[in-house]
Enzyme design. Structure first.
Site, PDB file in Angstrom:
ATOM      1  N   GLN A 163       0.826  -1.194   0.000  1.00  0.00           N
ATOM      2  CA  GLN A 163       0.000   0.000   0.000  1.00  0.00           C
ATOM      3  C   GLN A 163       0.863   1.248   0.000  1.00  0.00           C
ATOM      4  O   GLN A 163       0.606   2.202  -0.732  1.00  0.00           O
ATOM      5  CB  GLN A 163      -0.910  -0.005   1.236  1.00  0.00           C
ATOM      6  CG  GLN A 163      -2.005   1.020   1.164  1.00  0.00           C
ATOM      7  CD  GLN A 163      -2.838   0.820  -0.073  1.00  0.00           C
ATOM      8  OE1 GLN A 163      -3.301  -0.270  -0.353  1.00  0.00           O
ATOM      9  NE2 GLN A 163      -3.005   1.870  -0.861  1.00  0.00           N
ATOM     10  N   GLU A 191     -10.309   1.639   2.876  1.00  0.00           N
ATOM     11  CA  GLU A 191     -10.524   1.136   1.524  1.00  0.00           C
ATOM     12  C   GLU A 191     -10.284  -0.383   1.500  1.00  0.00           C
ATOM     13  O   GLU A 191     -11.101  -1.140   0.993  1.00  0.00           O
ATOM     14  CB  GLU A 191      -9.557   1.855   0.571  1.00  0.00           C
ATOM     15  CG  GLU A 191      -9.694   1.440  -0.883  1.00  0.00           C
ATOM     16  CD  GLU A 191      -8.571   1.994  -1.739  1.00  0.00           C
ATOM     17  OE1 GLU A 191      -7.574   2.527  -1.177  1.00  0.00           O
ATOM     18  OE2 GLU A 191      -8.661   1.873  -2.980  1.00  0.00           O
ATOM     19  N   HIS A 192      -9.138  -0.808   2.035  1.00  0.00           N
ATOM     20  CA  HIS A 192      -8.807  -2.234   2.111  1.00  0.00           C
ATOM     21  C   HIS A 192      -8.667  -2.638   3.569  1.00  0.00           C
ATOM     22  O   HIS A 192      -8.032  -1.932   4.338  1.00  0.00           O
ATOM     23  CB  HIS A 192      -7.463  -2.530   1.430  1.00  0.00           C
ATOM     24  CG  HIS A 192      -7.372  -2.062   0.012  1.00  0.00           C
ATOM     25  ND1 HIS A 192      -6.788  -0.856  -0.335  1.00  0.00           N
ATOM     26  CD2 HIS A 192      -7.779  -2.630  -1.141  1.00  0.00           C
ATOM     27  CE1 HIS A 192      -6.838  -0.715  -1.665  1.00  0.00           C
ATOM     28  NE2 HIS A 192      -7.436  -1.773  -2.180  1.00  0.00           N
ATOM     29  N   HIS A 200     -53.451  14.613  -9.577  1.00  0.00           N
ATOM     30  CA  HIS A 200     -53.004  13.261  -9.241  1.00  0.00           C
ATOM     31  C   HIS A 200     -54.204  12.400  -8.830  1.00  0.00           C
ATOM     32  O   HIS A 200     -54.301  11.238  -9.191  1.00  0.00           O
ATOM     33  CB  HIS A 200     -52.009  13.287  -8.074  1.00  0.00           C
ATOM     34  CG  HIS A 200     -50.625  13.698  -8.470  1.00  0.00           C
ATOM     35  ND1 HIS A 200     -50.309  14.948  -8.911  1.00  0.00           N
ATOM     36  CD2 HIS A 200     -49.455  12.994  -8.495  1.00  0.00           C
ATOM     37  CE1 HIS A 200     -49.022  15.021  -9.171  1.00  0.00           C
ATOM     38  NE2 HIS A 200     -48.464  13.844  -8.931  1.00  0.00           N
TER      39      HIS A 200
END
Lengths: 431, 431
Positions: free
Chosen positions: A256, A323-324, A416
């Site tokens: 990393q 992230e990891h 509606h």
């Protein structure tokens, strides 16, 4: 090594886990000018920017068939085989993400379901620079191809001689990229956003890039183009108990750290022996790395933490939202239910992050910077949109008609209500 | 009526289908100042903004239990029953969107899968104004509850007397909203983004709003908060063949037109008789509407188009990418495969858009402004993120290890390669 904390109190976590604040230059105006010029002048502006920013003169942005063919011959057989195996695994994993459309009868006569449709035109940006990121081509083009996107446009900056790295070209043609363009930076994103004479406008832009590219992707959204994910530096958090292997942990942390000086690495161990061994291993391994300057600098931002239990470590991990996340612990599967915030998780001693970066089949385009709290990584879903479809029978509208009338009336939306009342009346009259 | 086109050539579609350009005031600086003040001064700033923008003095932003209880008694039984039926249908449809996690063995010994996790803290914004949008509370809170979000924070501007519309409070408590705050506008979004003494910071913000709210949601993203969808005015495209009912078509078109003066309505018919009848019906019905000024003004932006076939009409619809698409045609299901870009589709004569707006079960938070090309509407997916997980056995890493090594080396990432090499070596030694 600095940045060591032993059994930190919870009230210190916020400070302890602060991400390195990026010196965020305000590039908005610079990039907005690039967008405007590309919109107004098209290819001419792109040529000017390529000369100015990339010091390269480009006559034809489109990579020719011939260039692709010759690139293919330049890639080694060994690398081709590797890319093909990785592609196969990525294909399998993303193909399994195809969701069947299930029709639900929510009330008698009221049928609702969803159908997936490919986003028609997608743009993939692959940065230049030192490393030719052909793996990112795989991660983006494979799911795009499975989704059935019609146009897969790839933009990547040319090298100084005007060529593109052969491995990128090989991978692009392997994954059914429709067109490859030699253009990088914010101007590439601007071109994909507005379209030029050469480069088609797309509906969604994917891929990593520097601060200019990141700012350009943000701006693209204001032009109604979607993007994959907000960007931030890469990061990993490793949790190691007494069954972890310090050599492996060190290698994972360094893989990393070598990404960039702003990468962040967090190591948490519940075992002081493993903790100390890992620190030693890092010192040893980092010295051998060609990119050791980058890795050493990234280690400055990093944290090495001793904690009491894997549960506590996971609580910290959820707080940080990495992230990891690597779980080098005994019986890692037993902890999965405790993971709330993480991009991608790697279980056990033989599942290095680099497997997911390249070849296990999962996507490596993941939420960074704490975005794992609120974003998923790239998947097949990123290349499709889901359309809801409903069909209501006469019985169905008679079933839910009153409900709609009452609610529409309470919201003050008479038309509606009318749309239902007229139908109910016609059915009464029909009986 | 103006805006009529008969059998337009394809090269005129772009001009014909241009959306009304919003006069987009540049609110960025105004809203950025609000964000800064809320971040620095918290509740104090919110009080100041409430006094300034909403002319109301708020001591306690949190709606009390007592206020909720008394609101419940104020809502009619008829409306309660309607809201509960709608909730049940919405619940069924969104519950079916839960996806099972399937484990894929991408290569021998390489196991990959995805798991869904709720986004922990979500903020729901419900605008004030003329209509109390309790239906939007249903559309956002029901999937949030199914997803398992921990904190469901609702912000909505108080009325001049400091109270919140009872139907909103009733619906909120019915759907498990954790906390309701009396605060509106950009300052509400700022509070959800940064947190204040009263209002918790959230991970993702949902819900419609005016231009200030829209700009604030864009800014929230720069503070790392996610949002549901980019905003734009509501729109419907109706395709009618000779089997359509002009009364119903007119009512459907008007129920879109009454939303706001910037709503857009497109009517395409393949039958001149139905076409003319529908135009007449619109004139007739619009006169009766309480909101007829709004509807008439919206009709100015609208298009009435005769075309040769349903296929051609669908081609135009895909080009336009409408939020709502109504197919009032024979055998509507046979055309589904031809629909590429639409938010939500309504099939046949008894499926009015207002069914999907309130009670059929589908979500009414949908992509507008052409975003149906690149975004899905809100669904259960909007409240979760998917985490990829992988576990690789010793055999697995031996299978794909070489591939990772070769690719990492070609990208110049030596530490990535090492993380695998060390493991392969340890296994060789182990044999």
């Amino acid at each position: 090594m600095k940045n060591i904390s032993k059994y930190p109190e919870k009230n210190t976590w916020e400070t302890l886990l602060e991400r390195p604040v990026l010196e965020k230059k305000d590039l908005r105006n610079t990039v907005a000018e690039i967008f405007l010029k590309v919109k107004n002048e098209g290819d001419l502006a792109l040529k000017e920017f390529s000369a100015k920013f990339d010091q390269v003169t480009i006559e034809n942005f489109l990579v020719s068939e011939k260039e692709i063919e010759s690139a293919i011959t330049e890639v080694s057989e060994e690398l081709k085989t590797a890319i093909k195996q990785a592609k196969e695994n990525i294909y399998k994993f993303h193909l399994a993400q195809k969701a069947e459309s299930e029709e639900i009868e929510t009330a008698k006569g009221v049928f609702c379901w969803r159908e997936s449709r490919a986003i028609e035109n997608v743009g993939l940006y692959i940065p230049g620079g030192t490393a030719p990121l052909f793996s990112t081509v795989l991660m983006l083009a494979v799911p795009a191809q499975i989704a059935g996107c019609k146009e897969l446009i790839l933009c990547t900056p040319p090298q100084k001689d005007g060529s593109i790295n052969p491995a990128i070209l090989f991978t692009a043609q392997l994954c059914g990229i429709t067109k490859i363009f030699k253009i990088g930076g914010a101007q590439a994103i601007a071109a994909l956003t507005s379209g030029t004479e050469s480069i088609p406008k797309v509906d969604k832009i994917f891929g990593p890039g520097n601060q200019y590219v990141t700012q350009a992707k943000q701006l693209a959204m204001e032009y109604n183009v979607a993007i994959d994910l907000p960007a931030g530096p890469s990061e990993v958090l490793v949790i190691a108990d007494e069954t972890a292997d310090p050599q492996f942990c060190a290698a994972d942390l360094l893989s990393q750290a070598e990404h960039g000086t702003d990468s962040q690495v967090i190591f948490i161990s519940t075992d002081e022996g493993i903790f100390n061994e890992t620190l030693k291993e890092i010192e040893k391994q980092v010295a051998e790395l060609p990119r050791n300057e980058i890795a050493k600098s990234a280690l400055e931002n990093s944290r090495f933490i001793l904690m009491n239990s894997v549960e506590e470590a996971l609580e910290m991990s959820n707080y940080y939202a990495p992230e990891h996340l690597i779980l080098s612990v005994e019986n890692p599967r037993t902890y999965i239910s405790k993971i709330n915030n993480a991009g991608s998780v790697f279980l056990g001693n033989y599942t290095p992050e680099s497997a997911g970066d390249y070849a296990s089949g999962t996507n490596h385009t993941l939420p960074t910077n704490g975005f794992a709290r609120n974003y998923s990584g790239v998947s097949l879903d990123s290349f499709v949109k889901k359309i809801t479809i409903q069909e209501i029978s006469k019985t169905g509208i008679q079933n839910i008609g009153k409900t709609i009338e009452v609610m529409a009336e309470a919201e003050g939306l008479t038309a509606h209500k009318n749309a239902v009342s007229l139908r109910l009346k016609s059915l009464e009259n029909g009986i």
